[in-house]
Design an enzyme around this catalytic site. Structure first.
Site, short mmCIF file in Angstrom:
data_model
loop_
_atom_site.label_atom_id
_atom_site.label_comp_id
_atom_site.label_asym_id
_atom_site.label_seq_id
_atom_site.Cartn_x
_atom_site.Cartn_y
_atom_site.Cartn_z
N ASP A 90 0.86 -1.17 0.00
CA ASP A 90 0.00 0.00 0.00
C ASP A 90 0.91 1.23 0.00
O ASP A 90 2.05 1.20 0.49
CB ASP A 90 -0.96 0.00 1.20
CG ASP A 90 -2.14 0.95 0.96
OD1 ASP A 90 -2.10 1.74 -0.02
OD2 ASP A 90 -3.11 0.92 1.75
C1 BGC Z 1 -4.99 3.34 -0.06
C2 BGC Z 1 -5.10 2.30 -1.15
C3 BGC Z 1 -4.96 2.95 -2.50
C4 BGC Z 1 -3.62 3.68 -2.55
C5 BGC Z 1 -3.35 4.35 -3.89
C6 BGC Z 1 -3.74 4.19 -0.22
O1 BGC Z 1 -3.79 5.27 0.65
O2 BGC Z 1 -4.98 2.71 1.19
O3 BGC Z 1 -6.32 1.62 -1.06
O4 BGC Z 1 -5.08 2.01 -3.52
O5 BGC Z 1 -3.60 4.67 -1.53
O6 BGC Z 1 -4.10 5.47 -4.06
#
Ligand code: BGC
Length: 760
Positions: A279
């Site tokens: 993530d």
């Molecule tokens: C979120 C993810 C997301 C990623 C990219 C993160 O803050 O937890 O779910 O895909 O950002 O935007």
């Protein structure tokens, strides 16, 4: 507590994996080591992709391999992540972009119903179609990896800020719909990304900040397998190409450097052959994460890049591990990554990714996730077009601005991690309702970009024009005047939720007060709630003038049109709650996100309730919900009859997660459903199973069937070996126990119509 956990963890690190993988009280909250990282095998449906990838990766230098395991900023597109590329071998790299409910933060795409709405539809076919057309939009925009669907959070706490992104708090329902979505996305040519693995059950303390580590989700091995990892197992079985590890710590080891989770559960137990991406900014070590099974870091280089090259050169990370990371990416040719994902504020060619064939799917999906929970004296559907209706509430109309992030409707935007780590959730306050207009999605990563928003007031007005209905509206007053000739008063309220914050409650005084004020003056008050999660209704549901209540969830761009069809009886309600709607907050255990005391730098979240969340807990404690899991009214009625259970090879056996036999169908259950009312309608028949030493009932099947009046049709449920099993922590296998089992078939988790006892 902190010191003992830390020292115990260190000792365990020295134990052999076979011993340390046992789970008992002494190991609670510890994550055992699982090394080395298994190489992807490229078997089954993956064979072709692996041959291509290996051919390409074999030609890459170490620097080139390292380069594609990390992200770079791009001035060409706004993809959430861009991997490195290998120009020498004409490999363009990949664009990874949000999210599970539609392509985010761009133009010329559709806003589909959100996860919770899809969950409420209990419709496998619609879910696949949604996944397919949405996947096509990602592909047509040049997004190689669609960052969804989401099965983590599952929904342990009703206040969870991201629960609406996923389909259901029930792992079976979530797993079935996750699988349909993944197959849909990937059939359309986009790689799906199942996230967040695992235990990202709250937004509070989800990431480290200012010396405070992210909360540790402490899950015992049984609960991990039977609840939180369950839908991920379905996702891997469906062939998902990538999985996102989570921000939080799991048993005191960060999700993206947790060898038990990545090397162990995903890559050994489930034989996951795709790649694990961190993530965003969720990587907390370089060598550690590489050895633990992480395959890609985003959005930039994190602890990798040149450091990873150096780690290979000095022997800390085997080069074969880096090659394995790269082999796991699908290297099939894609047009220029992110070509349709331009910065919207600059001149650009708008790449229209909307397929006209998706239109009926979007509307049907919007209709299907509405759940009717009260309908006194069959007030709905309208018997004939009303002469006069009155519309109230901030949620009836569009927000004043349509921008790319619906979060701004809340009028509140701070860095959530900062606020929560420093202040705790109590320090973060925002309104529970988005009063700036109707909501069709929740906020942040999984928010989608609507082509338009067909809002309730506009849709009702268009319909009124056809019928010469007189429409009154007051969308701002707390205690509005009501024209005494109103045949129906519709009150629109909502419950907003967003990534980054947990919700601070399950209802709000303003909205409840508004309902009561209208109900005091209007004898036919119909309440419509757009809800990004559980929204309590006990403040007014028994009011005699509240004649009907619709939980409208998050329908996507066709919201108003879907609602009008339902109100006027052009479509029937068939949605059912994918969660339990309680009478009070205190009926949920747990209810609050776990938090820290001021001097606690290693916050701990002990999931001591085990598998007993939502209806499993309500059933076990005998707590009466307001509306139970699986409940939803219809314009017609259904009768259930002729239960037949055909069992094959159902004996006490054990099975590994990766064994094919785990998916064998060991029981075929059939029943007949008859439409006994006077209008057509669709019924979601549900199968629950009572397994020894487990919650009283667990969902293990559902079948949705559309029927004309007086028509009957069979509903069928195929139960696999896993469906009858519990996870045995000692043998590390799924086990069918000896004992008494009960199969329940019915219209909800508490409206059981047919029962069959079984001895194994
Ligand atoms: C979120 C993810 C997301 C990623 C990219 C993160 O803050 O937890 O779910 O895909 O950002 O935007």
């Amino acid at each position: 507590m902190r010191a003992s956990r830390m020292s115990a963890g260190w000792q365990i690190f020295a134990l052999p994996a076979a011993v340390s993988s046992l789970t008992d009280a002494n190991f609670y909250g510890q994550s055992p080591p699982v090394y080395p990282s298994p190489q992807g095998k490229g078997s089954g449906t993956w064979a072709g992709a692996y041959v291509n990838a290996r051919d390409l990766v074999d030609q890459m230098t170490l620097d080139e391999k390292v380069n594609i395991t990390r992200g770079f900023t791009s001035s060409d597109n706004v993809c959430a992540g861009n991997s490195g590329s290998v120009p020498r071998l004409q490999w363009p790299g990949m664009c990874l972009h949000d999210a599970g409910n539609g392509v985010r933060a761009t133009d010329m795409v559709n806003a589909y119903a959100s996860g919770i709405h899809v969950g409420a539809s209990w419709d496998r076919n619609l879910t696949y179609q949604r996944g397919y057309f949405m996947g096509k939009e990602f592909k047509d925009k040049g997004v190689n990896v669609a960052l969804g669907p989401n099965a983590g959070p599952l929904g342990r706490i009703p206040l969870g800020g991201r629960n609406w992104e996923g389909f259901s708090v029930d792992p079976y329902l979530a797993g079935q719909l996750v699988a349909e979505t993944i197959v849909g996305h990937q059939d359309a040519g986009a790689i799906a990304n199942l996230k967040h693995f695992v235990g990202n059950e709250q937004e509070t303390l989800r990431r480290p900040y200012h010396g405070v580590e992210a909360a540790s989700t402490n899950i015992d091995d049984k609960t991990m397998h039977e609840l939180y990892a369950w839908p991920f197992m379905d996702g891997v079985h469906a062939g998902v190409g990538s999985i996102m590890c989570s921000y939080n710590r799991v048993n005191n080891s960060y999700g993206c450097q947790n060898s038990k989770l990545m090397n162990g559960i995903l890559k050994t137990e489930l034989s996951f052959d795709g790649f694990v991406v961190a993530d965003w900014n969720g990587q907390h070590s370089g060598v550690g994460s590489a050895l633990a099974g992480l395959d890609m870091v985003m959005p930039l280089g994190g602890y990798w890049g040149d450091n990873l090259t150096e780690a290979v050169r000095n022997g800390s990370v085997p080069e074969s591990r880096v090659a394995d990371m790269a082999n796991r990416y699908d290297t099939t040719d894609f047009a220029t990554p992110g070509f349709g994902m331009k910065n919207l504020t600059e001149p650009h060619e708008a790449v229209d990714a909307r397929d006209p064939q998706s239109k009926p799917i979007i509307l049907e999906g919007a209709i299907a996730g509405h759940v009717l929970v009260k309908n006194e004296n069959s007030t709905l559907p309208f018997k004939k077009p009303p002469k006069m209706i009155s519309i109230y509430g901030y949620d009836a109309t569009v927000p004043a601005t349509k921008n790319t992030d619906i979060l701004f409707q809340l009028g509140y935007n701070v860095q959530p991690e900062m606020a929560q780590a420093v202040l705790g959730t109590e320090g973060v306050r925002f309104d529970q309702a988005a009063k700036g207009g109707t909501i069709v999605t929740g906020g942040r990563a999984a928010a989608n970009s609507p082509a338009y928003i067909n809002d309730p007031l506009s849709a009702l007005s268009q319909r009124a024009a056809l019928d010469d209905t007189w429409v009154n509206w007051d969308l701002t007053s707390f205690n509005p005047d009501v024209n005494g000739a109103s045949e129906a008063c519709l009150v629109f309220i909502n419950a907003m939720a967003t990534e980054g914050w947990d919700r601070i409650g399950l209802h709000d005084d303003f909205s409840d007060g508004l309902v009561l004020n209208v109900a005091a003056k209007c004898s036919n008050t119909i309440v419509v709630i757009h809800a990004a999660g559980i929204r309590l209704v006990d403040q007014w549901i028994d009011h005699p003038n509240v004649t009907a209540t619709i939980i409208a969830h998050l329908p996507g761009q066709d919201s108003g049109q879907a609602l009008v069809k339902l109100l006027y009886g052009e479509a029937g309600f068939s949605g059912k709650l994918p969660y339990t709607l309680a009478r009070n907050e205190s009926d949920y255990h747990p209810y609050l996100p776990c938090n820290r005391t001021p001097d606690d730098y290693f916050p701990q979240c002990d999931f001591t309730e085990g598998v007993y969340i939502d209806y499993r807990d309500f059933d076990a404690r005998n707590t009466t919900p307001r509306f139970e899991f699986g409940f939803g009214l219809s314009y017609t009625s259904f009768e259930y009859s002729s239960l037949s259970v055909d069992v094959s090879d159902l004996s006490p056996t054990t099975c590994r997660s990766g064994d094919n036999e785990i998916w064998d169908i060991v029981a075929n259950v059939q029943a007949t459903v008859t439409n006994t009312g006077s209008v057509e309608g669709a019924e979601v028949a549900q199968l629950y199973l009572a397994i020894p030493n487990s919650p009283p009932k667990q969902l293990r099947g559902f079948d949705k069937v559309a029927l004309d009046p007086e028509e009957s049709a069979p509903v069928t449920f195929e139960l696999t070996r896993r469906d009858f099993s519990v996870w045995d922590v000692v043998t590390q296998k799924w086990q069918i126990q000896e004992g008494d089992y009960t199969i329940f078939v019915g219209a909800s988790s508490r409206d059981i119509r047919l029962t069959h006892n079984l001895k194994i």
